[in-house]
Enzyme design. Structure first.
Site, PDB file in Angstrom:
ATOM      1  N   VAL A 145       0.845  -1.210   0.000  1.00 52.91           N
ATOM      2  CA  VAL A 145       0.000   0.000   0.000  1.00 52.91           C
ATOM      3  C   VAL A 145       0.875   1.252   0.000  1.00 52.91           C
ATOM      4  O   VAL A 145       0.600   2.225  -0.718  1.00 52.91           O
ATOM      5  CB  VAL A 145      -0.962  -0.004   1.212  1.00 52.91           C
ATOM      6  CG1 VAL A 145      -1.731   1.312   1.302  1.00 52.91           C
ATOM      7  CG2 VAL A 145      -1.937  -1.180   1.115  1.00 52.91           C
TER       8      VAL A 145
ATOM      9  N   SER B  14      13.832  -1.178   7.755  1.00 53.93           N
ATOM     10  CA  SER B  14      13.839  -0.681   6.362  1.00 53.93           C
ATOM     11  C   SER B  14      14.530   0.671   6.221  1.00 53.93           C
ATOM     12  O   SER B  14      14.782   1.127   5.101  1.00 53.93           O
ATOM     13  CB  SER B  14      12.403  -0.541   5.848  1.00 53.93           C
ATOM     14  OG  SER B  14      11.769  -1.785   5.868  1.00 53.93           O
TER      15      SER B  14
ATOM     16  N   CYS C 106     -10.742  -2.727   1.995  1.00 55.13           N
ATOM     17  CA  CYS C 106     -10.649  -2.726   0.531  1.00 55.13           C
ATOM     18  C   CYS C 106     -11.930  -3.201  -0.168  1.00 55.13           C
ATOM     19  O   CYS C 106     -12.455  -2.513  -1.053  1.00 55.13           O
ATOM     20  CB  CYS C 106      -9.459  -3.572   0.096  1.00 55.13           C
ATOM     21  SG  CYS C 106      -9.376  -5.166   0.929  1.00 55.13           S
TER      22      CYS C 106
ATOM     23  N   GLY D  15      -3.798  -8.868  -1.136  1.00 54.03           N
ATOM     24  CA  GLY D  15      -4.519  -8.379   0.043  1.00 54.03           C
ATOM     25  C   GLY D  15      -3.744  -8.718   1.309  1.00 54.03           C
ATOM     26  O   GLY D  15      -3.899  -8.075   2.339  1.00 54.03           O
TER      27      GLY D  15
ATOM     28  N   HIS E 180      -9.502  -7.180  -6.279  1.00 56.65           N
ATOM     29  CA  HIS E 180     -10.515  -7.998  -5.608  1.00 56.65           C
ATOM     30  C   HIS E 180     -11.814  -7.932  -6.415  1.00 56.65           C
ATOM     31  O   HIS E 180     -12.169  -6.887  -6.969  1.00 56.65           O
ATOM     32  CB  HIS E 180     -10.808  -7.454  -4.206  1.00 56.65           C
ATOM     33  CG  HIS E 180      -9.710  -7.689  -3.207  1.00 56.65           C
ATOM     34  ND1 HIS E 180      -8.557  -8.381  -3.472  1.00 56.65           N
ATOM     35  CD2 HIS E 180      -9.629  -7.316  -1.893  1.00 56.65           C
ATOM     36  CE1 HIS E 180      -7.798  -8.424  -2.382  1.00 56.65           C
ATOM     37  NE2 HIS E 180      -8.422  -7.779  -1.414  1.00 56.65           N
TER      38      HIS E 180
HETATM   39  N1  HSE Z   1      -7.934  -7.413   4.280  1.00 57.29           N
HETATM   40  C1  HSE Z   1      -7.756  -7.356   2.878  1.00 57.29           C
HETATM   41  C2  HSE Z   1      -7.353  -8.691   2.323  1.00 57.29           C
HETATM   42  C3  HSE Z   1      -6.739  -6.319   2.541  1.00 57.29           C
HETATM   43  O1  HSE Z   1      -6.881  -9.517   3.096  1.00 57.29           O
HETATM   44  O2  HSE Z   1      -7.528  -8.931   1.148  1.00 57.29           O
HETATM   45  C4  HSE Z   1      -7.217  -5.374   1.497  1.00 57.29           C
HETATM   46  O3  HSE Z   1      -6.248  -5.298   0.456  1.00 57.29           O
END
Ligand code: HSE
Length: 342
Positions: A13, A41, A136, A167, A250
């Site tokens: 992200v 990092s 998301c 995700g 998604h």
């Molecule tokens: N909680 C979501 C997932 C993250 O696991 O897909 C959204 O990108």
């Protein structure tokens, strides 16, 4: 011109946040955001659209001393709980908006949970410098559903999600790719560490922690957050969240019951020209939303719009797909900042 910090800049992200800021140089200015991450990092040099940028170790006093206009948090909920509110004040006493991608504050009654095309005004109403970015799948579905809700009043939603490996971040993508390669090469599949089962050539009908009611937190987020963003308690929502072996974007199959009569044609008309939404619905020619076509795209795609066989003229079924790292995370956050900056 805005001063921006991205905290958690090395994650999936965080990387998209930097790209989305760069895509809006005319709004935020050409100065690059400051990139913060954990000591692990810090010092790394990231290749970004602004050029190479060095990651700075996160230190709350350093951030407060810089008096940023916007701080994007792409970090864990625990980190946000500790730091998000303190970060809204700075040494100059100017406004610092903190836009948090975790779920830490999403359900607080005094913190706005915002999809900017839907409820941007809740930021001013709640007079909050901390803003929660939605889950998301919720943000993606909300883009398609809110115009429909406004016109036809949604009573019930049944949502089945098809969520990509990303995700679960970069490690989720890597686990999928490594497993696919091993399978194709006839090697032993590496042990699954990120997902509860091997994801290659599989699907996993449980994402996130199980709640007392048998649904997972990911599933309940769709219910809790849709109602908060739409500012209604009157929509009943039931969801099944499924992980599938795609890399990015998604998808969601959605069945809805509406208070007013609705038809597929009326839905197409309703969504026409709505910002951030495109209808791609010509099934006879195999035109419908698919994750590969939605990856890297800002818009949420809607298709397979059909009259409901359960609710008849009071319902439709449809399929929605969107890039969860963009509309479902980074883009949504940056669009909130863009509106605040204007
Ligand atoms: N909680 C979501 C997932 C993250 O696991 O897909 C959204 O990108």
């Amino acid at each position: 011109m805005s001063k921006i910090a991205v905290v958690g800049c090395t994650g999936a992200v965080g990387i998209e946040l930097v790209k989305c800021c760069h895509a809006r140089l005319s709004v935020f200015g050409t100065e690059s955001p400051d990139l913060y991450a954990s000591p692990r990092s810090a010092g790394k040099v990231l290749d970004t659209p602004y050029g190479p940028l060095t990651v700075i170790e996160f230190n709350i006093e350093t951030l407060k001393s810089k008096s940023y206009d916007f701080i994007f948090l792409a970090v864990s909920g625990d980190f946000s709980l500790k730091n998000a509110i303190p970060l809204t004040t700075n040494v100059n006493g100017t406004d610092t908006y903190v836009i948090d991608n975790s779920s830490a504050y999403r359900y607080h009654s005094d913190v706005p949970l915002v999809v900017p095309e839907i409820n941007f005004d809740s930021i001013a109403q709640m007079n909050s410098k901390l803003i929660a970015n939605p889950n998301c799948t919720t943000a993606i579905a909300a883009m398609a559903l809110y115009p429909i809700h406004q016109q036809f009043k949604i009573k019930k939603l049944i949502v089945s999600t098809y969520q990509a490996a990303s995700g679960a971040g970069e490690p989720g993508m890597q686990e999928l790719l490594d497993g696919c390669k091993a399978h194709v090469n006839g090697e032993t599949m590496p042990e699954n560490k990120i997902f509860s089962h091997p994801l290659p050539f599989n699907c996993i009908p449980m994402i996130d922690k199980l709640q007392d009611n048998g649904y997972t937190k990911e599933e309940m987020k769709v219910a809790w957050e849709t109602r908060k963003i739409f500012r209604t308690d009157d929509i009943k929502v039931s969801a099944t969240a499924v992980r599938i072996p795609t890399l990015r974007a998604h998808a969601e199959a959605i069945t809805m019951e509406t208070e007013k009569d609705i038809s597929p044609m009326a839905v197409v008309e309703c969504l026409k020209g709505k910002p951030g939404v495109v209808v791609e619905d010509d099934p006879a020619n195999n035109v419908f939303p698919v994750p590969l076509n939605c990856s890297g795209r800002d818009e949420v795609s809607v298709g397979r719009i059909r009259q409901s066989l359960i609710f008849d003229e009071k319902g439709v079924d449809l399929f929605v797909c969107g890039d969860q790292l963009l509309r479902g995370a980074a883009l949504n956050a940056v669009l909130i900042a863009e509106k605040l900056a204007q």
